[in-house]
Design a protein around this motif. Structure first.
Motif, PDB file in Angstrom:
ATOM      1  N   SER A   1       0.773  -1.261  -0.035  1.00  0.00           N
ATOM      2  CA  SER A   1       0.065   0.206  -0.133  1.00  0.00           C
ATOM      3  C   SER A   1       0.678   1.230  -0.006  1.00  0.00           C
ATOM      4  O   SER A   1       0.362   2.450   0.211  1.00  0.00           O
ATOM      5  CB  SER A   1      -0.933   0.029   1.166  1.00  0.00           C
ATOM      6  N   SER A   2       2.256   1.154  -0.174  1.00  0.00           N
ATOM      7  CA  SER A   2       3.001   2.413  -0.306  1.00  0.00           C
ATOM      8  C   SER A   2       2.734   2.981  -1.393  1.00  0.00           C
ATOM      9  O   SER A   2       3.362   4.143  -1.570  1.00  0.00           O
ATOM     10  CB  SER A   2       4.499   1.866  -0.052  1.00  0.00           C
ATOM     11  N   CYS A   3       2.041   2.579  -2.527  1.00  0.00           N
ATOM     12  CA  CYS A   3       1.856   3.422  -3.561  1.00  0.00           C
ATOM     13  C   CYS A   3       0.952   4.618  -3.362  1.00  0.00           C
ATOM     14  O   CYS A   3       1.105   5.466  -4.215  1.00  0.00           O
ATOM     15  CB  CYS A   3       0.926   2.514  -4.411  1.00  0.00           C
ATOM     16  N   LEU A   4       0.274   4.962  -2.179  1.00  0.00           N
ATOM     17  CA  LEU A   4      -0.130   6.086  -1.918  1.00  0.00           C
ATOM     18  C   LEU A   4       0.834   7.381  -1.721  1.00  0.00           C
ATOM     19  O   LEU A   4       0.178   8.214  -2.162  1.00  0.00           O
ATOM     20  CB  LEU A   4      -0.886   5.894  -0.394  1.00  0.00           C
ATOM     21  N   LEU A   5       1.995   6.918  -1.548  1.00  0.00           N
ATOM     22  CA  LEU A   5       2.955   8.135  -1.517  1.00  0.00           C
ATOM     23  C   LEU A   5       3.725   8.332  -2.733  1.00  0.00           C
ATOM     24  O   LEU A   5       4.707   9.156  -2.699  1.00  0.00           O
ATOM     25  CB  LEU A   5       4.260   7.705  -0.321  1.00  0.00           C
ATOM     26  N   ARG A   6       3.303   7.431  -3.912  1.00  0.00           N
ATOM     27  CA  ARG A   6       3.955   7.822  -5.232  1.00  0.00           C
ATOM     28  C   ARG A   6       3.414   9.193  -5.722  1.00  0.00           C
ATOM     29  O   ARG A   6       2.544   9.867  -5.337  1.00  0.00           O
ATOM     30  CB  ARG A   6       3.477   6.779  -6.309  1.00  0.00           C
TER      31      ARG A   6
ATOM     32  N   ASP B   1      -0.167  13.678  -6.792  1.00  0.00           N
ATOM     33  CA  ASP B   1      -0.609  14.725  -7.731  1.00  0.00           C
ATOM     34  C   ASP B   1      -1.819  14.674  -7.766  1.00  0.00           C
ATOM     35  O   ASP B   1      -2.741  15.529  -8.222  1.00  0.00           O
ATOM     36  CB  ASP B   1       0.251  14.580  -8.949  1.00  0.00           C
ATOM     37  N   LYS B   2      -2.561  13.152  -8.081  1.00  0.00           N
ATOM     38  CA  LYS B   2      -4.070  13.229  -8.245  1.00  0.00           C
ATOM     39  C   LYS B   2      -4.692  13.662  -7.020  1.00  0.00           C
ATOM     40  O   LYS B   2      -5.888  14.322  -7.298  1.00  0.00           O
ATOM     41  CB  LYS B   2      -4.210  11.655  -8.736  1.00  0.00           C
ATOM     42  N   LEU B   3      -4.386  13.301  -5.913  1.00  0.00           N
ATOM     43  CA  LEU B   3      -5.104  14.012  -4.838  1.00  0.00           C
ATOM     44  C   LEU B   3      -4.898  15.175  -4.714  1.00  0.00           C
ATOM     45  O   LEU B   3      -6.141  16.023  -4.180  1.00  0.00           O
ATOM     46  CB  LEU B   3      -4.250  13.234  -3.294  1.00  0.00           C
ATOM     47  N   ALA B   4      -3.801  16.015  -5.098  1.00  0.00           N
ATOM     48  CA  ALA B   4      -3.832  17.470  -5.170  1.00  0.00           C
ATOM     49  C   ALA B   4      -4.456  18.030  -5.826  1.00  0.00           C
ATOM     50  O   ALA B   4      -4.746  19.454  -5.892  1.00  0.00           O
ATOM     51  CB  ALA B   4      -2.186  17.718  -5.199  1.00  0.00           C
ATOM     52  N   GLU B   5      -5.140  17.470  -7.003  1.00  0.00           N
ATOM     53  CA  GLU B   5      -6.195  17.881  -8.031  1.00  0.00           C
ATOM     54  C   GLU B   5      -7.404  18.669  -7.141  1.00  0.00           C
ATOM     55  O   GLU B   5      -8.117  19.422  -7.735  1.00  0.00           O
ATOM     56  CB  GLU B   5      -6.532  17.216  -9.142  1.00  0.00           C
ATOM     57  N   PHE B   6      -7.634  17.966  -6.014  1.00  0.00           N
ATOM     58  CA  PHE B   6      -9.057  18.388  -5.410  1.00  0.00           C
ATOM     59  C   PHE B   6      -8.741  19.696  -4.575  1.00  0.00           C
ATOM     60  O   PHE B   6      -7.396  20.047  -4.277  1.00  0.00           O
ATOM     61  CB  PHE B   6      -9.325  17.375  -4.261  1.00  0.00           C
ATOM     62  N   ASP B   7      -9.825  20.338  -4.351  1.00  0.00           N
ATOM     63  CA  ASP B   7      -9.639  21.641  -3.697  1.00  0.00           C
ATOM     64  C   ASP B   7      -9.355  21.388  -2.073  1.00  0.00           C
ATOM     65  O   ASP B   7      -8.728  22.003  -1.482  1.00  0.00           O
ATOM     66  CB  ASP B   7     -10.862  22.548  -3.861  1.00  0.00           C
ATOM     67  N   TYR B   8     -10.067  20.411  -1.837  1.00  0.00           N
ATOM     68  CA  TYR B   8      -9.884  19.882  -0.291  1.00  0.00           C
ATOM     69  C   TYR B   8      -9.785  18.600  -0.253  1.00  0.00           C
ATOM     70  O   TYR B   8     -10.578  17.753  -0.749  1.00  0.00           O
ATOM     71  CB  TYR B   8     -11.249  20.290   0.674  1.00  0.00           C
ATOM     72  N   VAL B   9      -8.866  17.988   0.571  1.00  0.00           N
ATOM     73  CA  VAL B   9      -8.493  16.724   0.996  1.00  0.00           C
ATOM     74  C   VAL B   9      -8.800  16.328   2.482  1.00  0.00           C
ATOM     75  O   VAL B   9      -8.103  17.163   3.166  1.00  0.00           O
ATOM     76  CB  VAL B   9      -7.174  16.184   0.391  1.00  0.00           C
TER      77      VAL B   9
ATOM     78  N   TYR C   1       4.010   7.264  12.233  1.00  0.00           N
ATOM     79  CA  TYR C   1       4.719   8.562  12.334  1.00  0.00           C
ATOM     80  C   TYR C   1       5.442   8.896  11.016  1.00  0.00           C
ATOM     81  O   TYR C   1       5.151   9.829  10.260  1.00  0.00           O
ATOM     82  CB  TYR C   1       5.409   8.759  13.445  1.00  0.00           C
ATOM     83  N   ASP C   2       6.346   8.093  10.716  1.00  0.00           N
ATOM     84  CA  ASP C   2       6.904   8.174   9.456  1.00  0.00           C
ATOM     85  C   ASP C   2       5.906   8.142   8.126  1.00  0.00           C
ATOM     86  O   ASP C   2       5.986   9.270   7.309  1.00  0.00           O
ATOM     87  CB  ASP C   2       7.978   7.116   9.116  1.00  0.00           C
ATOM     88  N   ALA C   3       4.895   7.279   7.894  1.00  0.00           N
ATOM     89  CA  ALA C   3       4.052   7.399   6.921  1.00  0.00           C
ATOM     90  C   ALA C   3       3.209   8.706   7.001  1.00  0.00           C
ATOM     91  O   ALA C   3       3.097   9.187   5.786  1.00  0.00           O
ATOM     92  CB  ALA C   3       3.377   6.202   7.028  1.00  0.00           C
ATOM     93  N   ILE C   4       2.646   9.103   7.893  1.00  0.00           N
ATOM     94  CA  ILE C   4       1.616  10.024   7.973  1.00  0.00           C
ATOM     95  C   ILE C   4       2.467  11.410   7.802  1.00  0.00           C
ATOM     96  O   ILE C   4       1.879  12.276   7.095  1.00  0.00           O
ATOM     97  CB  ILE C   4       0.624  10.072   9.210  1.00  0.00           C
ATOM     98  N   SER C   5       3.638  11.424   8.253  1.00  0.00           N
ATOM     99  CA  SER C   5       4.411  12.683   8.009  1.00  0.00           C
ATOM    100  C   SER C   5       4.691  12.745   6.864  1.00  0.00           C
ATOM    101  O   SER C   5       4.635  13.968   5.912  1.00  0.00           O
ATOM    102  CB  SER C   5       5.776  12.575   9.087  1.00  0.00           C
TER     103      SER C   5
END
Length: 148
Positions: free
Chosen positions: A12-17, A22-30, A64-68
């Motif tokens: 599930s580390s693909c979330l940090l790719r 970039d795809k998540l950042a396309e939203f106005d609010y996350v 901590y590391d992942a959420i950071s």
């Protein structure tokens, strides 16, 4: 070395790719609520090479590391909110949320670790001075934010 071969789930580390961020950042609010997968690690990773006690001790450190990594990258690109209060609950025969207190969180699926992970996320946000708004839906609203 932590042996993930017994886990039975994909990486599930693909979330940090970059492309995912970039795809998540396309939203106005996350809105981020991120304890569900983490609380059950002690069950998924329990094996002779990574006993449950070790996993339970290491989970907040790994979290901590992942959420950071997630929040620092995400909050630098879009308006980010972190939701506190996501826990599993039994919804059988219920049509309305029922208030309860943190002390009543079941240890089933590791949900009893949720308060420690919420505190860890708050520490990450404060220590890194991240521009993230907190949505605190903990007591007594916890069950109201449980999604199906």
């Amino acid at each position: 070395t932590l042996d993930h071969s017994l886990r039975g789930h994909g990486d599930s580390s693909c979330l940090l790719r970059d492309d995912v961020i970039d795809k998540l950042a396309e939203f106005d609010y996350v809105f981020v609520q991120s304890v569900a997968w983490w609380t059950n690690l002690k069950k998924h990773l329990n094996s002779s090479t990574s006993p449950r006690e070790w996993v339970q001790k290491m989970t907040p450190i790994m979290y901590y590391d992942a959420i950071s990594a997630l929040l620092s990258r995400l909050s630098s690109q879009t308006k980010t909110f972190f939701v506190l209060g996501q826990v599993g609950t039994s919804c059988k025969n219920k049509t309305e949320p029922e208030p309860y207190v943190i002390e009543n969180i079941s240890d089933q699926y590791g949900w009893d670790m949720a308060p420690k992970l919420w505190d860890t996320a708050l520490a990450v946000i404060k220590e890194n001075e991240l521009n993230i708004q907190i949505v605190d839906a903990r007591e007594p609203l916890m069950q109201s934010v449980h999604a199906h």
